[in-house]
Design a protein around this motif. Structure first.
Motif, PDB file in Angstrom:
ATOM      1  N   ALA A  79      36.319  24.581  33.831  1.00  0.00           N
ATOM      2  CA  ALA A  79      38.429  24.566  33.908  1.00  0.00           C
ATOM      3  C   ALA A  79      38.811  24.733  32.853  1.00  0.00           C
ATOM      4  CB  ALA A  79      38.841  23.175  33.437  1.00  0.00           C
ATOM      5  N   ALA A  80      38.611  25.335  31.756  1.00  0.00           N
ATOM      6  CA  ALA A  80      38.582  26.595  31.256  1.00  0.00           C
ATOM      7  C   ALA A  80      38.841  28.281  31.766  1.00  0.00           C
ATOM      8  CB  ALA A  80      38.357  26.845  29.837  1.00  0.00           C
ATOM      9  N   ALA A  81      37.813  28.469  31.671  1.00  0.00           N
ATOM     10  CA  ALA A  81      36.723  29.654  32.711  1.00  0.00           C
ATOM     11  C   ALA A  81      38.370  29.592  34.144  1.00  0.00           C
ATOM     12  CB  ALA A  81      34.908  29.499  32.658  1.00  0.00           C
ATOM     13  N   SER A  82      37.786  29.105  34.954  1.00  0.00           N
ATOM     14  CA  SER A  82      38.730  28.727  36.110  1.00  0.00           C
ATOM     15  C   SER A  82      40.460  29.049  36.010  1.00  0.00           C
ATOM     16  CB  SER A  82      38.872  27.358  36.739  1.00  0.00           C
ATOM     17  OG  SER A  82      36.878  27.465  37.027  1.00  0.00           O
ATOM     18  N   ILE A  83      40.535  28.417  34.987  1.00  0.00           N
ATOM     19  CA  ILE A  83      42.504  28.405  34.614  1.00  0.00           C
ATOM     20  C   ILE A  83      42.306  30.304  33.808  1.00  0.00           C
ATOM     21  CG2 ILE A  83      44.026  28.279  32.874  1.00  0.00           C
ATOM     22  CD1 ILE A  83      42.920  25.463  32.836  1.00  0.00           C
ATOM     23  N   ILE A  84      41.540  30.524  33.155  1.00  0.00           N
ATOM     24  CA  ILE A  84      41.457  32.022  32.799  1.00  0.00           C
ATOM     25  C   ILE A  84      41.114  32.938  33.831  1.00  0.00           C
ATOM     26  CG2 ILE A  84      40.733  33.908  31.428  1.00  0.00           C
ATOM     27  CD1 ILE A  84      40.312  31.372  29.080  1.00  0.00           C
ATOM     28  N   ALA A  85      40.056  32.638  34.559  1.00  0.00           N
ATOM     29  CA  ALA A  85      40.207  33.871  35.879  1.00  0.00           C
ATOM     30  C   ALA A  85      41.455  34.051  36.935  1.00  0.00           C
ATOM     31  CB  ALA A  85      38.743  33.224  36.748  1.00  0.00           C
ATOM     32  N   ALA A  86      42.017  32.384  36.788  1.00  0.00           N
ATOM     33  CA  ALA A  86      43.098  32.681  38.369  1.00  0.00           C
ATOM     34  C   ALA A  86      44.400  33.080  37.021  1.00  0.00           C
ATOM     35  CB  ALA A  86      43.856  30.814  38.294  1.00  0.00           C
ATOM     36  N   ILE A  87      44.637  33.075  35.998  1.00  0.00           N
ATOM     37  CA  ILE A  87      45.520  33.814  35.656  1.00  0.00           C
ATOM     38  C   ILE A  87      45.376  35.410  35.496  1.00  0.00           C
ATOM     39  CG2 ILE A  87      46.485  34.324  32.898  1.00  0.00           C
ATOM     40  CD1 ILE A  87      46.311  31.804  32.551  1.00  0.00           C
ATOM     41  N   SER A  88      44.009  35.858  35.075  1.00  0.00           N
ATOM     42  CA  SER A  88      43.719  36.821  35.384  1.00  0.00           C
ATOM     43  C   SER A  88      43.874  37.284  36.417  1.00  0.00           C
ATOM     44  CB  SER A  88      41.608  37.290  34.598  1.00  0.00           C
ATOM     45  OG  SER A  88      42.171  36.918  33.292  1.00  0.00           O
ATOM     46  N   ALA A  89      43.337  36.570  37.257  1.00  0.00           N
ATOM     47  CA  ALA A  89      43.605  37.317  38.978  1.00  0.00           C
ATOM     48  C   ALA A  89      44.709  38.053  39.591  1.00  0.00           C
ATOM     49  CB  ALA A  89      42.746  37.125  39.917  1.00  0.00           C
ATOM     50  N   ALA A  90      45.924  36.577  38.910  1.00  0.00           N
ATOM     51  CA  ALA A  90      46.997  36.603  39.508  1.00  0.00           C
ATOM     52  C   ALA A  90      47.730  37.738  38.422  1.00  0.00           C
ATOM     53  CB  ALA A  90      47.949  35.517  38.531  1.00  0.00           C
ATOM     54  N   ARG A  91      47.491  38.291  37.157  1.00  0.00           N
ATOM     55  CA  ARG A  91      47.669  39.457  36.949  1.00  0.00           C
ATOM     56  C   ARG A  91      47.350  41.306  37.438  1.00  0.00           C
ATOM     57  NH1 ARG A  91      46.938  39.580  30.175  1.00  0.00           N
ATOM     58  NH2 ARG A  91      48.578  41.343  30.927  1.00  0.00           N
ATOM     59  N   PHE A  92      46.381  40.965  37.642  1.00  0.00           N
ATOM     60  CA  PHE A  92      45.341  42.100  38.597  1.00  0.00           C
ATOM     61  C   PHE A  92      45.936  42.950  39.834  1.00  0.00           C
ATOM     62  CE2 PHE A  92      41.981  41.872  35.736  1.00  0.00           C
ATOM     63  CZ  PHE A  92      41.912  43.257  34.640  1.00  0.00           C
ATOM     64  N   ALA A  93      46.056  41.051  40.581  1.00  0.00           N
ATOM     65  CA  ALA A  93      47.206  41.323  41.704  1.00  0.00           C
ATOM     66  C   ALA A  93      48.597  41.625  41.902  1.00  0.00           C
ATOM     67  CB  ALA A  93      46.645  39.630  42.382  1.00  0.00           C
ATOM     68  N   SER A  94      49.682  40.995  41.139  1.00  0.00           N
ATOM     69  CA  SER A  94      50.285  41.754  40.543  1.00  0.00           C
ATOM     70  C   SER A  94      50.599  43.326  40.328  1.00  0.00           C
ATOM     71  CB  SER A  94      51.196  41.070  39.005  1.00  0.00           C
ATOM     72  OG  SER A  94      52.309  41.581  38.602  1.00  0.00           O
TER      73      SER A  94
END
Length: 183
Positions: free
Chosen positions: A17-32
């Motif tokens: 779950a933590a890995a998924s949350i970190i991945a989602a945050i990273s993906a959002a930052r990279f998309a931004s």
């Protein structure tokens, strides 16, 4: 119920779950960041398009006037309308033109006030047209002043003085014509 300790069960559930949350945050930052980069690229492309359009507006009337000067049936009309075309070009070439075009125009303009020999002014006009060509569409152009002007001169003698004027180094042409550049 499982025999594993509670901390191990929580770790087994929490780690993915933590890995998924970190991945989602990273993906959002990279998309931004990607959206910002796309926006910047779009602004640069729009600027390049506006600059190219403006250069065309500045260059085309001047190039047409120079071309018309080489057509005997159009010379009188072109001379009569050349002043506003020259002034407009002169006003805007220093803003919209590349350094090479600005330099070529400066040399052409300065020389034209000294009544240079015909081969000199023809060469300077050819050099200017060549730089405009590079500025508008073909920055890596390999054609010479001969190709730029030679196609417009119907009685260009192969190997003659005028043809050589377009192919020899400019300094050699100046010496041959015993002319002193005003720059």
């Amino acid at each position: 119920m499982s025999d594993a300790p509670l901390w191990l069960q929580l770790l087994t559930i929490g780690l993915p779950a933590a890995a998924s949350i970190i991945a989602a945050i990273s993906a959002a930052r990279f998309a931004s960041r990607a959206r910002l980069a796309e926006g910047k690229a779009a602004r640069l492309l729009a600027l390049e398009e506006r600059t190219a359009q403006r250069r065309g507006e500045v260059y085309i009337p001047f190039v047409e006037a120079l071309g018309n000067m080489l057509v005997p049936s159009r010379q009188a009309e072109t001379v009569a309308t050349m002043e506003p075309v020259m002034l407009n070009f002169q006003n805007f070439v220093m803003i919209w033109g590349s350094d090479r075009v600005a330099t070529a125009f400066y040399r052409f303009r300065r020389a034209s006030t000294t009544s240079p020999p015909a081969p000199i002014i023809m060469r300077l006009a050819a050099d200017l047209l060549l730089e405009i060509r590079r500025d508008l569409a073909w920055p890596e152009s390999q054609i010479s002043a001969l190709e730029v002007m030679g196609s417009r001169i119907t009685d260009l003698e192969k190997g003659g003085d005028l043809e050589q004027s377009f192919t020899m180094p400019f300094d050699d042409l100046v010496k041959r014509e015993s002319w002193t550049p005003p720059w």
